[in-house]
Design an enzyme around this catalytic site. Structure first.
Site, PDB file in Angstrom:
ATOM      1  CG  PHE A   1      -0.329   0.782   2.124  1.00  0.00           C
ATOM      2  CD1 PHE A   1      -0.602   1.717   2.756  1.00  0.00           C
ATOM      3  CD2 PHE A   1       0.152  -0.240   3.441  1.00  0.00           C
ATOM      4  CE1 PHE A   1       0.314   2.650   4.248  1.00  0.00           C
ATOM      5  CE2 PHE A   1       0.844   0.256   4.578  1.00  0.00           C
ATOM      6  CZ  PHE A   1       0.645   1.378   5.013  1.00  0.00           C
ATOM      7  CE  LYS A   2       3.763   2.568   4.324  1.00  0.00           C
ATOM      8  NZ  LYS A   2       5.196   1.722   5.319  1.00  0.00           N
TER       9      LYS A   2
END
Length: 315
Positions: free
Chosen positions: A113-114
């Site tokens: 998700f980063k």
């Protein structure tokens, strides 16, 4: 939109000063001086947008057009979110499993998700570095996901003025994550390991950034211009206001997709949606909390953590 420190509300800073520093000069965190409001009509209009279009609209609320004009901000968003880079054309598919909804945040280039929060932040820093004709070194400490996402984003900008130094604790990240960082072919990327715990580099990095700020490397010269030989330093872990700002997008997007599947009118406060979020330093869940404070009908924000003594519930 102006920004202030959590430790001192009397002094205001531009968006460029806030995102190009990481920490405020007094060691606090940068936060918006005021939060925009999101009403029902806005949410209904946003429900028809693509993920990149929604990202543009939310980022526009926090970035003055005097600092980044519309066409440049659109280019930043499009360079961050492209179907050539993400493997799903919706970017964040939201799927119903039983009575739950799952937002898939792993379709970016490093499968975590980063990518969603990091890519626009790096694009913005690259933009300001080019605008000021100034070299910028990004400092980051990682226990796994942040480093690969940052390294890939910096590499993709191919901006010789922008480079990154990543620190990771020896033996405490996966072999896959280590290879993601150490095998990338870019002169702008340096990766070093250190002995110690995952948080042990936070203090030294903060000291470097505050020292840089006290010497006017960031908060003055970044905005006013400087000699070509100077270099600025910027922290891009979750304390950087750019991270939760951009991570708001997938919370709003997920809310809208769940409301759509439940046949709920966006903005209907009788149907608030709870979020359960895997959580480390709380940068991601902070994006959800900001969205909630701005008016998105989010109910409980539950932080799911490892058994390490850190736990929180935002409601």
């Amino acid at each position: 939109m102006k920004y202030k420190s959590t430790r001192d509300g009397d002094h205001e800073f531009s968006f460029e000063q806030a995102i190009c520093s990481g920490y405020a000069p007094d060691g606090g965190l940068f936060v918006p001086s005021t939060l925009p409001s999101i009403d029902v009509e806005t949410l209904i209009a946003w429900s028809k947008l693509t993920f990149p279009e929604l990202a543009y609209e939310i980022m526009r609320l926090f970035i003055s057009a005097d600092e980044i004009n519309d066409s440049d901000l659109l280019a930043i968003v499009n360079n961050s979110f492209s179907t050539d880079i993400f493997d799903d054309d919706t970017f964040v598919p939201v799927k119903k499993i039983g009575s739950y909804f799952i937002a898939e945040l792993f379709h970016g280039p490093t499968f975590c998700f980063k990518d969603i929060g990091m890519r626009p932040v790096i694009q913005i820093l690259s933009y300001f570095s080019t605008l000021r004709n100034k070299s910028t070194t990004l400092l980051v400490s990682t226990t796994g996901d942040t480093g690969p996402a940052a390294v890939r984003a910096v590499s993709d900008t191919a901006n010789p003025r922008l480079n990154i130094l990543v620190h990771y604790p020896n033996g405490q990240i996966s072999e896959f994550q280590r290879r993601q960082m150490t095998t990338i072919d870019s002169k702008c990327v340096k990766v070093v390991k250190f002995d110690g715990g995952g948080d042990d580099m936070d203090g030294p990095i903060k000291e470097i950034l505050l020292s840089a700020a006290s010497n006017d490397i960031n908060t003055q010269n970044c905005v006013e211009g400087s000699d070509l030989g100077e270099r600025s330093f910027c922290g891009i872990n979750s304390y950087n206001i750019g991270r939760p700002m951009v991570q708001m997008v997938h919370f709003v997007w997920t809310y809208l997709r769940v409301a759509e599947q439940l046949n709920v009118t966006p903005g209907d406060r009788s149907c608030a949606i709870d979020f359960v979020v895997p959580t480390g330093a709380m940068g991601n869940i902070t994006g959800g909390y900001i969205a909630k404070k701005m008016g998105v009908p989010i109910g409980a924000l539950c932080a799911g953590v490892n058994i390490n003594g850190k736990k929180s519930l935002l409601s």
